[in-house]
Scaffold this motif. Structure first.
Motif, short mmCIF file in Angstrom:
data_model
loop_
_atom_site.label_atom_id
_atom_site.label_comp_id
_atom_site.label_asym_id
_atom_site.label_seq_id
_atom_site.Cartn_x
_atom_site.Cartn_y
_atom_site.Cartn_z
N SER A 232 14.36 96.70 91.67
CA SER A 232 13.41 97.69 91.15
C SER A 232 13.80 98.29 89.80
O SER A 232 12.97 98.94 89.16
CB SER A 232 13.23 98.83 92.16
N VAL A 233 15.04 98.08 89.35
CA VAL A 233 15.46 98.63 88.06
C VAL A 233 16.22 97.60 87.25
O VAL A 233 16.73 96.62 87.79
CB VAL A 233 16.34 99.89 88.23
N ASP A 234 16.30 97.83 85.94
CA ASP A 234 17.12 97.01 85.05
C ASP A 234 18.37 97.79 84.70
O ASP A 234 18.29 98.96 84.31
CB ASP A 234 16.36 96.70 83.75
N PHE A 235 19.53 97.17 84.85
CA PHE A 235 20.79 97.82 84.55
C PHE A 235 21.36 97.36 83.21
O PHE A 235 21.19 96.21 82.82
CB PHE A 235 21.83 97.51 85.64
N THR A 236 22.04 98.29 82.54
CA THR A 236 22.80 97.93 81.34
C THR A 236 24.08 97.23 81.79
O THR A 236 24.32 97.04 82.99
CB THR A 236 23.18 99.19 80.55
N LYS B 7 12.05 98.65 85.87
CA LYS B 7 12.01 97.19 85.72
C LYS B 7 11.08 96.75 84.60
O LYS B 7 9.87 97.00 84.63
CB LYS B 7 11.55 96.57 87.05
N GLY B 8 11.66 96.11 83.58
CA GLY B 8 10.88 95.53 82.50
C GLY B 8 10.27 96.51 81.52
O GLY B 8 9.53 96.10 80.62
N LYS B 9 10.61 97.81 81.62
CA LYS B 9 9.93 98.82 80.80
C LYS B 9 10.58 99.06 79.43
O LYS B 9 9.88 99.30 78.46
CB LYS B 9 9.86 100.15 81.57
N ARG B 10 11.90 99.05 79.33
CA ARG B 10 12.55 99.39 78.05
C ARG B 10 13.61 98.35 77.66
O ARG B 10 14.78 98.69 77.46
CB ARG B 10 13.21 100.77 78.16
N PRO B 11 13.22 97.09 77.54
CA PRO B 11 14.21 96.03 77.24
C PRO B 11 14.92 96.22 75.90
O PRO B 11 16.11 95.93 75.78
CB PRO B 11 13.38 94.75 77.26
N GLU B 12 14.20 96.72 74.88
CA GLU B 12 14.81 96.88 73.56
C GLU B 12 15.87 97.99 73.59
O GLU B 12 16.96 97.84 73.02
CB GLU B 12 13.74 97.20 72.52
N LEU B 13 15.55 99.10 74.26
CA LEU B 13 16.51 100.20 74.35
C LEU B 13 17.72 99.78 75.17
O LEU B 13 18.86 100.14 74.84
CB LEU B 13 15.84 101.42 74.97
N LEU B 14 17.50 99.01 76.21
CA LEU B 14 18.60 98.51 77.03
C LEU B 14 19.56 97.68 76.18
O LEU B 14 20.79 97.83 76.27
CB LEU B 14 18.06 97.70 78.20
N LEU B 15 19.01 96.81 75.35
CA LEU B 15 19.84 95.97 74.47
C LEU B 15 20.59 96.82 73.45
O LEU B 15 21.75 96.55 73.14
CB LEU B 15 18.98 94.93 73.77
N GLN B 16 19.92 97.86 72.93
CA GLN B 16 20.57 98.75 71.97
C GLN B 16 21.77 99.46 72.61
O GLN B 16 22.84 99.58 72.00
CB GLN B 16 19.57 99.81 71.49
N ILE B 17 21.58 99.90 73.84
CA ILE B 17 22.67 100.60 74.54
C ILE B 17 23.83 99.65 74.81
O ILE B 17 24.99 100.00 74.61
CB ILE B 17 22.14 101.23 75.84
N ASN B 18 23.53 98.44 75.23
CA ASN B 18 24.59 97.46 75.47
C ASN B 18 25.39 97.19 74.20
O ASN B 18 26.62 97.10 74.23
CB ASN B 18 23.99 96.15 75.99
N LYS B 19 24.67 97.05 73.09
CA LYS B 19 25.33 96.76 71.81
C LYS B 19 26.23 97.92 71.40
O LYS B 19 27.38 97.71 70.98
CB LYS B 19 24.28 96.51 70.74
N THR B 20 25.72 99.16 71.51
CA THR B 20 26.51 100.32 71.12
C THR B 20 27.67 100.55 72.06
O THR B 20 28.75 100.97 71.64
CB THR B 20 25.62 101.58 71.06
#
Length: 245
Positions: free
Chosen positions: A101-105, A212-225
């Motif tokens: 149900s959710v996407d994790f960093t 789930k599937g709502k903020r993929p760009e922000l998730l990637l930004q957080i992973n990168k930072t």
């Protein structure tokens, strides 16, 4: 209306929409349950902890404004699914069940389960000794299913782990099952309590979560930072600050 005026109006309208969208995207509503020291808690009425500092630093580097919203731990995913919050930052363990149900960093911390008892309790020496016993846990955490999996156990769930610890000290509970790093502070403050068993919690570790599937760009930004913070030493500095090395 001549062509120049049409272009001018179109440009102004586009600028207005872009500005509004950017402002909206720059504020992220983040849910946390501030009763999980040293990760998420309040000190002098101010929200603090390892998770809080870590995400605040990530947000600062990404130019994101955080709007912290306090919610009980078991209510975080429902709040995410209904849009009350955009993100969870509350020592949430990444599990296969939650991934439905959710996407994790990427994981930012790993820990273990720790079993606590009264120091003068000689009956409990192993996990098997907990069969049929009264066990306290924090509602909604991974410790809840772990405690319920013990045969004939009687599990008492509370929104605040402090209640479980009080029950243990008063003899109403035989043991408390908690996150190892959270339990550490309780053990320091209560010399009449001791740990007697630890185990893996069955998850990948603590992660930030999005619907789930709502903020993929922000998730990637957080992973990168997050990777940058680990590389430049900021992450290790925060670990030391909260005695989590």
């Amino acid at each position: 209306m001549n062509t120049f005026i049409k272009i001018l109006i179109s440009s102004v309208f586009t600028f207005f929409l872009t500005s509004c969208t950017k402002t909206q995207n720059d504020t992220v509503k983040v849910g946390t349950s501030p009763n999980y020291k040293p990760f998420n808690y309040k000190e002098n009425a101010k929200l603090t902890g390892f998770d809080i500092d870590l995400l605040n630093e990530i947000a600062k580097r990404q130019g994101i404004k955080i709007d912290w919203i306090e919610i009980s731990f078991d209510g975080l995913i429902p709040a995410l699914k209904t849009g009350k919050i955009d993100m969870i930052a509350s020592s949430m363990s990444a599990t296969e069940e939650r991934r439905q149900s959710v996407d994790f960093t990427e994981v930012y911390y790993t820990t273990k389960n720790l079993y606590i008892k009264q120091k003068n309790n000689t009956e409990l020496t192993t996990k098997n000794d907990l069969q049929g016993k009264n066990i306290g846990i924090m509602l909604g955490t991974l410790q809840e299913p772990a405690a319920k999996a013990i045969p004939n156990s009687k599990v008492q769930s509370n929104e605040d782990l402090n209640i479980a610890i009080l029950g243990l000290k008063n003899g109403k509970l035989d043991a408390v099952l908690a996150d190892k790093d959270v339990a550490r502070d309780f053990l320091k403050a209560n010399p009449d309590l001791v740990a007697f068993f630890e185990e893996d919690d069955g998850s990948s570790g603590f992660s930030f979560a999005f619907d789930k599937g709502k903020r993929p760009e922000l998730l990637l930004q957080i992973n990168k930072t997050l990777e940058q913070l680990k590389t430049d030493g900021t992450y290790d500095t925060l670990l030391k600050k909260y005695d989590l090395e």
